[in-house]
Design a protein around this motif. Structure first.
Motif, PDB file in Angstrom:
ATOM      1  N   ASN A 195      32.369  -3.284   6.761  1.00 25.03           N
ATOM      2  CA  ASN A 195      31.501  -4.427   6.438  1.00 25.03           C
ATOM      3  C   ASN A 195      31.225  -5.343   7.627  1.00 25.03           C
ATOM      4  O   ASN A 195      30.898  -6.514   7.449  1.00 25.03           O
TER       5      ASN A 195
ATOM      6  N   LEU B 101      29.559  -3.808  10.786  1.00 25.58           N
ATOM      7  CA  LEU B 101      28.356  -3.249  11.396  1.00 25.58           C
ATOM      8  C   LEU B 101      27.848  -2.085  10.571  1.00 25.58           C
ATOM      9  O   LEU B 101      28.636  -1.331   9.992  1.00 25.58           O
ATOM     10  N   ARG B 102      26.513  -1.946  10.512  1.00 22.07           N
ATOM     11  CA  ARG B 102      25.914  -0.784   9.862  1.00 22.07           C
ATOM     12  C   ARG B 102      25.732   0.310  10.908  1.00 22.07           C
ATOM     13  O   ARG B 102      24.808   0.266  11.717  1.00 22.07           O
ATOM     14  N   MET B 103      26.637   1.277  10.900  1.00 21.42           N
ATOM     15  CA  MET B 103      26.579   2.352  11.882  1.00 21.42           C
ATOM     16  C   MET B 103      27.057   3.644  11.227  1.00 21.42           C
ATOM     17  O   MET B 103      27.958   3.624  10.387  1.00 21.42           O
ATOM     18  N   SER B 104      26.461   4.752  11.636  1.00 23.42           N
ATOM     19  CA  SER B 104      26.945   6.047  11.189  1.00 23.42           C
ATOM     20  C   SER B 104      28.217   6.402  11.954  1.00 23.42           C
ATOM     21  O   SER B 104      28.545   5.761  12.961  1.00 23.42           O
TER      22      SER B 104
ATOM     23  N   LEU C 217      26.712   2.740   5.352  1.00 25.66           N
ATOM     24  CA  LEU C 217      26.992   2.599   6.788  1.00 25.66           C
ATOM     25  C   LEU C 217      27.936   1.448   7.079  1.00 25.66           C
ATOM     26  O   LEU C 217      28.424   1.322   8.201  1.00 25.66           O
ATOM     27  N   TRP C 218      28.162   0.590   6.059  1.00 25.98           N
ATOM     28  CA  TRP C 218      29.130  -0.487   6.263  1.00 25.98           C
ATOM     29  C   TRP C 218      30.553   0.063   6.303  1.00 25.98           C
ATOM     30  O   TRP C 218      31.437  -0.544   6.894  1.00 25.98           O
TER      31      TRP C 218
ATOM     32  N   LEU D  76      22.119   2.692   3.630  1.00 23.28           N
ATOM     33  CA  LEU D  76      22.499   1.603   4.527  1.00 23.28           C
ATOM     34  C   LEU D  76      23.819   0.974   4.104  1.00 23.28           C
ATOM     35  O   LEU D  76      24.653   0.628   4.947  1.00 23.28           O
ATOM     36  N   ASP D  77      24.004   0.805   2.797  1.00 21.91           N
ATOM     37  CA  ASP D  77      25.262   0.237   2.315  1.00 21.91           C
ATOM     38  C   ASP D  77      26.433   1.135   2.698  1.00 21.91           C
ATOM     39  O   ASP D  77      27.521   0.652   3.013  1.00 21.91           O
TER      40      ASP D  77
ATOM     41  N   GLU E 227      18.663   1.872   0.582  1.00 22.01           N
ATOM     42  CA  GLU E 227      19.677   0.826   0.477  1.00 22.01           C
ATOM     43  C   GLU E 227      21.062   1.433   0.306  1.00 22.01           C
ATOM     44  O   GLU E 227      22.033   0.968   0.903  1.00 22.01           O
TER      45      GLU E 227
ATOM     46  N   ARG F  45      29.324   5.170  15.712  1.00 24.74           N
ATOM     47  CA  ARG F  45      30.595   4.481  15.970  1.00 24.74           C
ATOM     48  C   ARG F  45      31.392   5.218  17.045  1.00 24.74           C
ATOM     49  O   ARG F  45      31.974   4.591  17.942  1.00 24.74           O
TER      50      ARG F  45
END
Length: 211
Positions: free
Chosen positions: A153, A155-158, A80-81, A77-78, A74, A162
């Motif tokens: 905040n 998309l969740r992307m590295s 990645l925002w 993932l957080d 988590e 991106r």
């Protein structure tokens, strides 16, 4: 006679005692057997409880580990925002925006020229307008995607994902600009050909005295 009766009584008593003793022995044997079975049953219950405790402890450990991994996941993932400065300062972003500005400027200039040149019918002008509208709307969609990619905040992307997404949008925007220029050139050539044809017809009429 008395002796015979006495002997019968003694014999009967011995037999009754012997029968009673045998019955007691059987009851004792059965009791011992029951005690042994009870002991075995208690051992089975004890083994089952031990197994349950081990299983329950193992489940708790697995649950704790999985929960820990989940929490770490988590957190990842957080993270990645967020959008890093590296992504925000990536040069392709400016290229995409610049291509969008050029696309709008060039299609508006060409469209005004085609409308005012009187070389195309109303139907053809509507078609040309539709081509520009579709191209413009697709380019706006690209800008929307770009905004989502570089805004926290959304998309969740590295960072790597991106950057790749921005590169893809840049390539797509370049393709749109190339298509626009190719379409404008083709349309301009057609307009020139028609203009030339009209001039030739006008010159021919003048030479032949035709109004």
């Amino acid at each position: 006679m008395k002796k015979i009766i006495l002997m019968f009584i003694i014999l009967y008593g011995s037999m009754a005692f012997a029968g009673k003793a045998t019955a007691q022995e059987e009851e004792i044997a059965q009791l011992l057997l029951n005690v042994e079975k009870l002991s075995q049953f208690k051992q089975i219950l004890s083994d089952m409880k031990t197994g349950y405790d081990v299983l329950n402890k193992g489940y708790g450990t697995i649950k704790d580990i999985s929960q820990g991994n989940f929490n770490m996941h988590e957190m990842f993932l957080d993270g990645l925002w967020a959008v890093s400065p590296t992504v925000k300062q990536y040069g392709r972003i400016a290229d995409i925006i610049n291509d969008q500005v050029l696309l709008v400027k060039e299609y508006k200039s060409a469209f005004n020229r085609f409308k005012s040149g009187n070389m195309f019918s109303a139907t053809e002008i509507t078609y040309i307008s539709g081509v520009y509208d579709n191209l413009f709307n697709e380019s706006l969609h690209n800008l929307d995607e770009l905004t989502n990619i570089i805004t926290a905040n959304k998309l969740r992307m590295s960072d790597d994902e991106r950057i790749k997404a921005i590169d893809k949008l840049n390539t797509d925007m370049e393709d749109k600009l190339r298509f626009l220029r190719s379409f404008n050139n083709s349309t301009s050539v057609l307009a020139l050909q028609r203009q030339k044809a009209m001039l030739e017809i006008t010159a021919s009429k003048a030479m032949n005295g035709i109004n």
